[in-house]
Design a protein around this motif. Structure first.
Motif, PDB file in Angstrom:
ATOM      1  N   THR A 198       0.845  -1.194   0.000  1.00  0.00           N
ATOM      2  CA  THR A 198       0.000   0.000   0.000  1.00  0.00           C
ATOM      3  C   THR A 198       0.880   1.244   0.000  1.00  0.00           C
ATOM      4  N   GLY A 199       0.260   2.376  -0.178  1.00  0.00           N
ATOM      5  CA  GLY A 199       1.005   3.627  -0.213  1.00  0.00           C
ATOM      6  C   GLY A 199       0.928   4.267  -1.581  1.00  0.00           C
ATOM      7  N   ALA A 200       1.550   5.419  -1.688  1.00  0.00           N
ATOM      8  CA  ALA A 200       1.491   6.161  -2.950  1.00  0.00           C
ATOM      9  C   ALA A 200       2.132   5.388  -4.091  1.00  0.00           C
ATOM     10  N   ASN A 201       3.243   4.726  -3.798  1.00  0.00           N
ATOM     11  CA  ASN A 201       3.941   3.958  -4.836  1.00  0.00           C
ATOM     12  C   ASN A 201       4.605   2.744  -4.192  1.00  0.00           C
ATOM     13  N   GLY A 239       8.660   1.478  -3.145  1.00  0.00           N
ATOM     14  CA  GLY A 239       8.993   1.137  -1.773  1.00  0.00           C
ATOM     15  C   GLY A 239       9.624  -0.243  -1.678  1.00  0.00           C
ATOM     16  N   ARG A 240       9.087  -1.191  -2.436  1.00  0.00           N
ATOM     17  CA  ARG A 240       9.669  -2.543  -2.464  1.00  0.00           C
ATOM     18  C   ARG A 240      11.069  -2.506  -3.050  1.00  0.00           C
ATOM     19  N   ALA A 241      11.227  -1.773  -4.160  1.00  0.00           N
ATOM     20  CA  ALA A 241      12.537  -1.705  -4.808  1.00  0.00           C
ATOM     21  C   ALA A 241      13.577  -1.100  -3.876  1.00  0.00           C
TER      22      ALA A 241
END
Length: 239
Positions: free
Chosen positions: A48-51, A55-57
């Motif tokens: 979740t979140g804006a992007n 965030g994962r990367a």
């Protein structure tokens, strides 16, 4: 969310609050027969979140930066290590454009879990090449087709135990059986490579002796520049 420890590495230490990885029916005596040791921890990647993709990367790259630039044995300076992937290798510190390409690739990945695994065969004599061959063979034998790996051995070593750091993005959690299979496969791969190396070394020595006897001297293409107290080695390429 932080990492959750699963098992400690490189021997007998137990992380506080960790869970021992072993097959459900295996006793302590059965585990002790395995030489390969595994440390693993995982985290749930953000969804979740804006992007969330970025965030994962960022989370994966922080993990990769950590083990590709850890200091040497003396902790005197950081070492820039290659990142090994199934499709090839890259040095992210030397090639920032490839780092950006990796970031975009990771951002598009929709894996739910990120595992950081450390693999060690328990053999302190393994070189950097030996450790890489062994670790990738273990992963391939377990059907792992997506990984990011860095070797800590030889001149790139961080401790006296040669080992490989592996990042595995996954859609599902690894089980006890998965970790036991990694350890068992690690032992089998180490035994195979040890037997193969001894066989090739003995064959080479036999050919060397035969050529020397038939020619009455040193065969062409072989230079004996090493002193008698130096250990001679053979670089064997696998695959």
């Amino acid at each position: 969310m932080g990492y959750t420890d699963i098992d400690d590495v490189l021997g007998s230490r137990k992380a506080r609050g960790s869970r021992n990885v072993q097959p459900p029916t295996a006793g302590r005596s059965q585990r002790s027969k395995l030489q390969t040791v595994v440390k693993a921890r995982y985290r749930t990647l953000p969804t979740t979140g804006a992007n969330p993709g970025r965030g994962r990367a960022s989370a994966v790259l922080r993990n990769i930066d950590y083990f590709t630039t850890r200091p040497d044995h003396e902790h005197a300076h950081r070492i820039s290590r290659d990142l090994v992937m199934p499709e090839g290798r890259v040095n992210l510190q030397a090639h920032p454009e490839q780092r950006q390409a990796l970031f975009e690739r990771l951002a598009a990945d929709r894996s739910k879990y990120l595992y950081h695994i450390v693999l060690s065969s328990g053999d302190r004599s393994m070189s950097e090449k030996d450790t890489e061959r062994w670790a990738t063979a273990v992963l391939h034998a377990q059907g792992v087709s997506r990984y990011y790996l860095a070797v800590h051995a030889g001149h790139t070593g961080h401790t006296e135990h040669p080992h490989a750091h592996v990042v595995l993005p996954r859609d599902t959690r690894l089980t006890r059986e998965d970790f036991f299979a990694l350890r068992k496969t690690g032992d089998l791969e180490q035994q195979f490579h040890s037997r193969l190396y001894r066989h090739l070394e003995e064959s080479w020595k036999e050919r060397f002796a035969d050529q020397t006897t038939s020619s009455g001297g040193t065969p062409r293409g072989v230079e004996e520049s090493e002193s008698s107290d130096q250990k001679k080695t053979i670089d064997i390429q696998f695959g």
